[in-house]
Write a protein that holds these residues in place. Structure first.
Motif, short mmCIF file in Angstrom:
data_model
loop_
_atom_site.label_atom_id
_atom_site.label_comp_id
_atom_site.label_asym_id
_atom_site.label_seq_id
_atom_site.Cartn_x
_atom_site.Cartn_y
_atom_site.Cartn_z
N LYS A 24 -0.70 -1.58 -5.40
CA LYS A 24 -1.05 -2.90 -4.96
C LYS A 24 -0.22 -3.68 -5.07
CE LYS A 24 -3.57 -4.21 -8.96
NZ LYS A 24 -2.37 -5.87 -9.28
N ASN A 25 0.57 -2.94 -7.01
CA ASN A 25 1.77 -3.55 -7.74
C ASN A 25 2.38 -3.39 -6.58
OD1 ASN A 25 0.33 -4.16 -10.00
ND2 ASN A 25 0.04 -2.64 -11.06
N ALA A 26 3.71 -2.80 -6.42
CA ALA A 26 4.77 -1.99 -5.18
C ALA A 26 4.48 -2.74 -4.18
CB ALA A 26 4.55 -0.69 -4.89
N MET A 27 3.08 -3.31 -3.48
CA MET A 27 3.06 -4.17 -2.31
C MET A 27 3.46 -5.36 -2.48
SD MET A 27 1.56 -1.86 0.53
CE MET A 27 2.19 -2.95 1.76
N ASN A 28 3.05 -5.97 -4.56
CA ASN A 28 1.93 -7.24 -4.12
C ASN A 28 1.07 -7.66 -4.08
OD1 ASN A 28 2.64 -9.66 -5.36
ND2 ASN A 28 4.35 -10.37 -4.42
N TYR A 56 -0.83 -0.32 7.65
CA TYR A 56 -1.82 -0.61 6.88
C TYR A 56 -2.67 -1.58 6.21
CZ TYR A 56 -3.00 3.48 10.02
OH TYR A 56 -2.64 4.07 11.40
N VAL A 57 -1.06 -1.60 5.11
CA VAL A 57 -2.07 -2.73 4.25
C VAL A 57 -0.88 -4.02 4.42
CG1 VAL A 57 -1.62 -2.72 1.58
CG2 VAL A 57 -2.13 -0.44 2.67
N ARG A 58 0.16 -4.03 4.57
CA ARG A 58 0.22 -5.08 5.62
C ARG A 58 -0.90 -5.83 6.10
NH1 ARG A 58 5.17 -2.07 6.05
NH2 ARG A 58 6.39 -2.06 4.33
N GLU A 59 -1.11 -5.31 6.60
CA GLU A 59 -1.94 -5.90 8.11
C GLU A 59 -3.39 -6.34 7.60
OE1 GLU A 59 -2.61 -2.52 10.75
OE2 GLU A 59 -0.78 -3.24 12.29
N ALA A 60 -3.52 -5.24 6.45
CA ALA A 60 -5.02 -5.99 5.76
C ALA A 60 -4.42 -7.45 4.70
CB ALA A 60 -5.12 -4.85 5.10
N LYS A 61 -3.39 -7.06 4.01
CA LYS A 61 -3.11 -8.64 3.12
C LYS A 61 -2.75 -10.13 4.31
CE LYS A 61 0.57 -10.55 0.57
NZ LYS A 61 -0.81 -11.02 -0.36
N ALA A 62 -2.39 -9.75 5.35
CA ALA A 62 -2.07 -10.75 6.71
C ALA A 62 -3.54 -11.55 6.35
CB ALA A 62 -1.81 -11.00 7.92
N THR A 63 -4.69 -10.36 7.52
CA THR A 63 -5.72 -10.83 7.89
C THR A 63 -6.86 -11.38 6.83
OG1 THR A 63 -6.16 -9.21 8.74
CG2 THR A 63 -8.00 -9.87 8.16
N ILE A 64 -6.78 -10.37 5.05
CA ILE A 64 -7.04 -11.87 4.19
C ILE A 64 -6.64 -12.96 3.38
CG2 ILE A 64 -7.41 -11.13 1.55
CD1 ILE A 64 -9.70 -9.11 3.76
N ILE A 89 8.49 1.13 -6.34
CA ILE A 89 8.20 1.33 -7.99
C ILE A 89 9.16 0.87 -8.86
CG2 ILE A 89 7.05 2.83 -9.80
CD1 ILE A 89 5.36 2.68 -7.09
N LYS A 90 8.48 0.74 -8.98
CA LYS A 90 10.07 -0.92 -10.44
C LYS A 90 9.49 0.06 -11.26
CE LYS A 90 7.40 -5.49 -9.54
NZ LYS A 90 7.10 -6.41 -9.91
N ASP A 91 10.78 0.11 -12.34
CA ASP A 91 11.46 0.88 -13.49
C ASP A 91 10.55 1.73 -14.12
OD1 ASP A 91 13.66 2.20 -11.98
OD2 ASP A 91 15.08 0.47 -13.31
#
Length: 528
Positions: free
Chosen positions: A283-287, A384-392, A515-517
Motif C-alpha cells: 500500500k505504502n509503496a504504491m500509494n 493487478y494492484v494498479r488495475e484494482a486502484k483504477a477501478t475503485i 520502498i522508501k529508505d
C-alpha cells in the motif's frame, strides 16, 4: 455431528401480543420494549432464495470457560433488542413483519457439541462442522442467532467460537461491530477495541477542491465543473450497468461460476492468515489503500487459479502454470458488493447501548455496487494492484450504491417484497462472486476474558459459488473463502494462489525499488 445439526425449516409465526415484565435467572431473560416493523432489507433476507446467514469464526488462544461465556452474554449481547426479539407476521395489519420482544433462553442459543477425544485432524473436524452447520437454519420462534463453543485445539488456536446470525438482524459491518463491542483490550480490560473509521468515499475527491486564494478563481470553478460532470457521468453509466445486469448481462461461464440454485447448497469455509504488514508495505509503496491491495491480490490469485483450471485435461505443456491457458476472449467476472448506507455506530456506542440501555443506530440499510475483477496473466504483478486502484477510484466517484438503495426502496413500495427480491437476486446471480474487506481492531482483544487469535467472518445462503472476505486484526489479515464444493472443489488451492500472489506482488515492489529508505527496516522485517 449430523445429530447435533438437525435441519429446522424456518417458519415465521403469527403475531401474538402478551404483557411482558422483567425477569432474570440462570438461563433466560424476558425482554421488554416496543414492537417495530422490519425494514425492507431485513424482509428481503427472509425470501426463500435470499435466506442468508452470517458466520463469524473466532479463534481463541486459550480453552473456553463456557460458564463465563453464558453469564456474560446475559449482561451484554441479549440486551440488544435484535438479539432478544422474534420476527413475526402481523396478519391483522396486512401481513407486515415486526420485531417482538420475547423470552430468551440461552440454552437455545449456546451450543456446546461433543468432540471426540481422539481426532486425526482437528482442522478437518472444524471444517466439516461449519460445513454441516451451513446445511441448517435457526427456528424463527426464537431470536435468530446462536453461538457454538468448541474446546477444539487446532493447528493455531486452543479453542473456537462460531457465531451464526441471520442477516435480517443487521448488515455485516454492524454485526461485526456489535460482536467487537462485547470485547475488551487485553492490555486494558476496561477499554473497547480501537477500530479505524473509514473515510467518506468522496473525501479524497473534494479535499482537492480547497480554494487557493492566490490562484485564479476560474481554475477552481473549472475543477468543480469537471468533477461534477464525472460524478454524473459515472453514475449514469453504473446505473445502466446495474439495470443491464438485473435483466440480461451475465458473467462469463467460467469453472467457478456457480449455477442457479447455489444459494440452497451448503458451503465449505476455509481461511488463511497472512501478514497485514505485507499488505501495508505494498500500500505504502504504491500509494494505494489496503482495499486496493486486497482486490489486486484477489485478482492475481483468481487469475492464477483459473489458469490452472482451464489447463486441466490438456497435455503437459498446456497444463504448465507458466503457460497462459485462459480464453483469448476477455473474461467478464464481477462481484456484487454490498455497501452499508447507514452511518455505522461506534464500538463504544454499541457497548454503552448494551450496558446502559442507551440508543444506537441499527438495521439493514445497504446498496449494491458491481465491482469488475480483471482476470488475466500479467507480466508485471503490480498491474493487478494498479488495475484494482483504477477501478475503485472510479467507483468512489459514482452514486451507484445510493441509486441502488433508492431503486430497491421504490420497487418495494410500488410492487412489494417479491418484486424487489426478484430484481436483487437476479442481479446478484448474474455475477460470479461476493467480496468484502472489513477493518478490525488494531490491538489484541479478549471476548469475555478469552484472548482472540483471529477473526474469520463469512456467510452462506447467498447466490454465489464463491464469497471472499478479508478481515484485519492487529498485524494479521485473515482471508476467508465460502465456496460451493461443485464450483470450487479445491478451495485451499485457491487460498494458496491468493497467498502466493501476495508474496509475488511484494517481491515485485522490492525488485522495482519502490520502498522508501525510511521504510526499509520495517519492510525487511515484514519480508522475512
Amino acid at each position: 455431528m449430523e445429530s447435533l445439526l438437525t435441519w429446522r425449516k424456518p417458519a415465521l409465526k403469527p403475531l401474538q401480543i402478551t404483557t411482558i415484565t422483567n425477569h432474570n435467572d440462570d438461563n433466560m431473560i424476558i425482554a421488554t420494549g416496543e414492537e417495530q416493523p422490519l425494514s425492507p432489507a431485513s424482509r428481503l433476507f427472509h425470501q426463500p432464495n435470499f435466506n442468508v446467514y452470517i458466520i463469524a469464526i473466532i479463534g481463541f488462544k486459550n480453552p473456553l470457560n463456557t460458564r463465563v461465556m453464558h453469564d456474560k452474554l446475559l449482561l451484554t449481547l441479549i440486551k440488544h433488542p435484535r438479539f432478544s426479539s422474534v420476527q413475526v407476521v402481523d396478519h391483522k395489519n396486512g401481513g407486515i413483519m415486526k420485531w417482538v420482544p420475547t423470552i430468551v433462553n440461552l440454552n437455545n442459543h449456546i451450543i456446546i457439541p461433543n468432540i471426540p477425544q481422539t481426532l486425526e485432524s482437528p482442522n478437518n473436524f472444524l471444517e466439516d462442522y461449519v460445513y454441516n452447520l451451513s446445511k441448517t437454519s435457526i427456528d424463527s420462534s426464537i431470536p435468530m442467532w446462536d453461538l457454538h463453543l468448541l474446546n477444539l485445539k487446532t493447528s493455531n488456536v486452543e479453542a473456537i467460537g462460531i457465531f451464526r446470525i441471520h442477516h435480517s438482524l443487521g448488515d455485516g459491518a454492524s454485526l461485526i461491530s456489535l460482536l467487537l463491542a462485547c470485547t475488551r483490550k487485553i492490555d486494558n480490560p476496561d477499554a473497547v477495541p480501537t477500530v479505524p473509521r473509514k473515510k467518506d468515499s468522496n473525501s479524497g475527491w473534494f479535499s482537492s477542491l480547497s480554494y487557493d486564494r492566490g490562484g485564479p478563481w476560474w481554475k477552481w470553478c473549472f475543477m468543480v465543473v469537471c468533477m461534477v460532470y464525472w460524478l454524473v457521468w459515472n453514475t449514469f453509466v453504473d446505473i445502466g450497468y446495474i439495470m443491464a445486469t438485473a435483466f440480461f448481462l451475465k458473467d462469463t461461464e467460467t469453472p467457478i461460476k456457480a449455477p442457479e440454485g447455489v444459494n440452497l447448497t451448503p458451503k465449505r469455509f476455509v481461511y488463511r492468515i497472512v501478514s497485514l504488514d505485507d499488505m501495508k508495505l505494498i500500500k505504502n509503496a504504491m500509494n494505494t489503500t489496503i482495499n486496493d491491495v486486497a482486490i489486486g491480490v484477489t485478482q492475481a490469485g483468481l487469475s492464477k487459479y483459473l489458469n490452472r483450471r482451464y489447463g486441466e485435461g490438456k497435455n503437459d505443456e498446456g497444463a504448465n502454470e507458466k503457460k497462459n491457458n485462459l480464453p483469448k476472449k476477455n473474461i467478464r467476472m464481477r462481484s456484487m458488493l454490498v455497501v452499508n448506507m447507514r452511518p455505522s455506530s461506534g464500538i463504544q456506542e454499541l457497548a454503552d447501548m448494551m450496558e446502559k440501555n442507551s440508543e444506537a443506530k441499527w438495521g439493514n440499510l445497504f446498496g449494491y455496487v458491481i465491482l469488475p475483477f480483471t482476470i488475466g496473466i500479467r507480466d508485471d504483478p503490480l498491474d493487478y494492484v494498479r488495475e484494482a486502484k483504477a477501478t475503485i477510484d472510479r467507483k468512489k466517484h459514482s452514486l451507484e450504491a445510493l441509486f441502488s438503495t433508492s431503486v430497491s426502496a421504490l420497487v418495494f413500495k410500488l410492487f412489494g417484497i417479491k418484486a424487489a427480491n426478484t430484481i436483487s437476486h437476479k442481479a446478484a446471480a448474474c455475477t460470479t462472486l461476493g467480496f468484502s474487506n472489513l477493518v478490525g481492531p488494531q490491538e489484541e482483544i479478549g471476548f469475555y476474558g478469552h484472548a482472540i487469535e483471529f477473526l474469520a467472518p463469512s456467510c452462506y445462503g447467498h447466490p454465489h459459488g464463491l464469497m471472499i472476505n478479508f478481515q484485519s486484526y492487529v498485524n494479521k489479515m485473515t482471508i476467508v473463502l465460502s465456496v460451493d464444493d461443485n464450483s470450487i472443489p479445491d478451495p485451499k488451492q485457491l487460498l494458496d494462489d491468493i497467498e502466493a500472489s501476495l508474496k509475488l506482488i511484494k517481491e515485485a515492489v522490492y525488485a522495482k525499488g519502490l520502498i522508501k529508505d525510511d521504510e526499509e527496516g520495517l519492510s525487511q522485517a515484514a519480508f522475512t
